[in-house]
Design a protein around this motif. Structure first.
Motif, PDB file in Angstrom:
ATOM      1  N   VAL A 107       0.567  12.800   7.949  1.00  0.00           N
ATOM      2  CA  VAL A 107       0.706  11.491   7.328  1.00  0.00           C
ATOM      3  C   VAL A 107      -0.327  11.397   6.216  1.00  0.00           C
ATOM      4  O   VAL A 107      -1.498  11.720   6.418  1.00  0.00           O
ATOM      5  CB  VAL A 107       0.489  10.348   8.346  1.00  0.00           C
ATOM      6  CG1 VAL A 107       0.601   8.996   7.664  1.00  0.00           C
ATOM      7  CG2 VAL A 107       1.487  10.461   9.493  1.00  0.00           C
ATOM      8  N   GLY A 165      -1.464   8.860   2.694  1.00  0.00           N
ATOM      9  CA  GLY A 165      -1.244   7.674   1.878  1.00  0.00           C
ATOM     10  C   GLY A 165      -1.052   8.067   0.423  1.00  0.00           C
ATOM     11  O   GLY A 165      -1.548   9.097  -0.029  1.00  0.00           O
ATOM     12  N   THR A 225       1.630   2.681  -1.184  1.00  0.00           N
ATOM     13  CA  THR A 225       1.104   1.360  -1.525  1.00  0.00           C
ATOM     14  C   THR A 225       1.260   1.168  -3.024  1.00  0.00           C
ATOM     15  O   THR A 225       1.356   2.128  -3.779  1.00  0.00           O
ATOM     16  CB  THR A 225      -0.393   1.208  -1.151  1.00  0.00           C
ATOM     17  OG1 THR A 225      -1.140   2.213  -1.830  1.00  0.00           O
ATOM     18  CG2 THR A 225      -0.594   1.341   0.336  1.00  0.00           C
ATOM     19  N   VAL A 251       3.024   7.465   2.978  1.00  0.00           N
ATOM     20  CA  VAL A 251       2.963   6.013   3.090  1.00  0.00           C
ATOM     21  C   VAL A 251       2.551   5.470   1.729  1.00  0.00           C
ATOM     22  O   VAL A 251       1.468   5.772   1.236  1.00  0.00           O
ATOM     23  CB  VAL A 251       1.961   5.588   4.186  1.00  0.00           C
ATOM     24  CG1 VAL A 251       1.875   4.068   4.265  1.00  0.00           C
ATOM     25  CG2 VAL A 251       2.351   6.191   5.515  1.00  0.00           C
ATOM     26  N   ASP A 265       0.225   2.737   9.799  1.00  0.00           N
ATOM     27  CA  ASP A 265       1.540   3.301  10.090  1.00  0.00           C
ATOM     28  C   ASP A 265       1.432   4.430  11.106  1.00  0.00           C
ATOM     29  O   ASP A 265       2.300   4.590  11.974  1.00  0.00           O
ATOM     30  CB  ASP A 265       2.212   3.808   8.815  1.00  0.00           C
ATOM     31  CG  ASP A 265       2.725   2.676   7.935  1.00  0.00           C
ATOM     32  OD1 ASP A 265       2.440   1.497   8.251  1.00  0.00           O
ATOM     33  OD2 ASP A 265       3.395   2.977   6.940  1.00  0.00           O
ATOM     34  N   CYS A 266       0.368   5.200  11.005  1.00  0.00           N
ATOM     35  CA  CYS A 266       0.122   6.305  11.924  1.00  0.00           C
ATOM     36  C   CYS A 266      -0.056   5.769  13.353  1.00  0.00           C
ATOM     37  O   CYS A 266       0.439   6.362  14.310  1.00  0.00           O
ATOM     38  CB  CYS A 266      -1.134   7.042  11.455  1.00  0.00           C
ATOM     39  SG  CYS A 266      -1.376   8.632  12.203  1.00  0.00           S
ATOM     40  N   SER A 310       0.321  14.166  -2.114  1.00  0.00           N
ATOM     41  CA  SER A 310       1.497  14.024  -1.245  1.00  0.00           C
ATOM     42  C   SER A 310       2.630  14.959  -1.676  1.00  0.00           C
ATOM     43  O   SER A 310       3.270  15.599  -0.840  1.00  0.00           O
ATOM     44  CB  SER A 310       1.965  12.576  -1.204  1.00  0.00           C
ATOM     45  OG  SER A 310       2.152  12.065  -2.495  1.00  0.00           O
ATOM     46  N   LYS A 362      -3.463   1.967   4.853  1.00  0.00           N
ATOM     47  CA  LYS A 362      -2.057   1.689   5.171  1.00  0.00           C
ATOM     48  C   LYS A 362      -1.471   2.840   5.990  1.00  0.00           C
ATOM     49  O   LYS A 362      -0.750   2.608   6.965  1.00  0.00           O
ATOM     50  CB  LYS A 362      -1.262   1.501   3.869  1.00  0.00           C
ATOM     51  CG  LYS A 362       0.231   1.353   4.069  1.00  0.00           C
ATOM     52  CD  LYS A 362       0.681  -0.081   3.997  1.00  0.00           C
ATOM     53  CE  LYS A 362       2.171  -0.250   3.974  1.00  0.00           C
ATOM     54  NZ  LYS A 362       2.871   0.098   5.182  1.00  0.00           N
ATOM     55  N   ALA A 363      -1.796   4.062   5.619  1.00  0.00           N
ATOM     56  CA  ALA A 363      -1.321   5.224   6.373  1.00  0.00           C
ATOM     57  C   ALA A 363      -1.874   5.200   7.799  1.00  0.00           C
ATOM     58  O   ALA A 363      -1.164   5.544   8.750  1.00  0.00           O
ATOM     59  CB  ALA A 363      -1.720   6.512   5.657  1.00  0.00           C
ATOM     60  N   LEU A 418       4.912  12.570   6.192  1.00  0.00           N
ATOM     61  CA  LEU A 418       5.226  11.179   5.954  1.00  0.00           C
ATOM     62  C   LEU A 418       4.293  10.656   4.884  1.00  0.00           C
ATOM     63  O   LEU A 418       3.073  10.720   5.034  1.00  0.00           O
ATOM     64  CB  LEU A 418       5.054  10.345   7.227  1.00  0.00           C
ATOM     65  CG  LEU A 418       5.175   8.821   7.069  1.00  0.00           C
ATOM     66  CD1 LEU A 418       6.578   8.431   6.611  1.00  0.00           C
ATOM     67  CD2 LEU A 418       4.805   8.120   8.360  1.00  0.00           C
TER      68      LEU A 418
END
Length: 145
Positions: A109, A111, A144, A142, A21-22, A128, A17-18, A140
Motif C-alpha cells: 500500500v 499513498g 489524495t 491510495v 485505508d491500510c 506508485s 490516508k494510506a 494499492l
C-alpha cells in the motif's frame, strides 16, 4: 485474502490516508501490517572528487524517519492491529520491493498525491507507478488531492 500488508509510509498527507485505508484492509482480512520508511543514502559535501558519506547527517535523518515510523506503528497498535516498522536505506523502489519479497507480502500500500503541474510530475517521478511495474505482489495506490 491479504495476510501480510506492507505500507510504504512517510508520514505525509498521502501516507496518512494510506495508513487509514491500510487499517481497514487489515481489519477486514486479519492481516499483519508492516510499515517501512525508505531513507536515501545521506551524502554530505559534494565536490569535484565526488560525494562524501556524512554519518552524523545520516544518524539525524534516521532518527527523524524512525520517529515518523514509530508514530505510524503506534497508531496501528492503538487501533488493535499487529504491526511492525523498519527504516530502510537506499533507493525507494528497490528497498520496498526487496522488503516485500523478504516478508512474502500479499499487498503493498502506498499513498500518492496528484501533482498540479507537469514539471513537478516529471521532476519528482512516481513511486506508485514504479512500484506497480516492479512489485511481485498487488499494489494499492491510495490517492489524495
Amino acid at each position: 485474502m491479504y495476510k501480510r500488508i506492507l505500507l510504504a509510509y512517510n508520514g505525509s498527507e498521502a501516507g496518512q490516508k494510506a495508513l487509514l485505508d491500510c487499517q481497514d484492509l487489515a481489519q477486514w482480512s486479519g492481516a499483519t501490517l508492516y510499515l517501512v520508511a525508505v531513507m536515501p543514502v545521506m551524502l554530505g559535501v559534494v565536490g569535484l572528487e565526488g560525494a562524501v558519506y556524512d554519518k552524523d547527517l545520516a544518524d539525524r535523518e534516521h532518527g527523524t524517519y524512525q520517529a515518523v515510523l514509530n508514530e505510524g506503528v503506534r497508531r496501528l497498535a492503538a487501533a488493535g492491529h499487529t504491526a511492525s516498522g523498519e527504516v530502510l536505506v537506499g533507493e525507494t523502489i528497490d528497498e520496498i520491493t526487496q522488503y516485500a519479497k523478504k516478508i512474502d507480502a500479499d499487498l503493498i500500500v502506498v499513498g500518492h498525491r496528484h501533482l498540479d503541474n507537469w514539471a513537478a510530475r516529471w521532476w519528482r517521478g512516481s513511486v506508485s507507478k514504479a512500484l506497480i511495474e516492479h512489485a511481485s505482489c498487488s499494489v494499492l495506490v491510495v490517492i489524495t488531492h
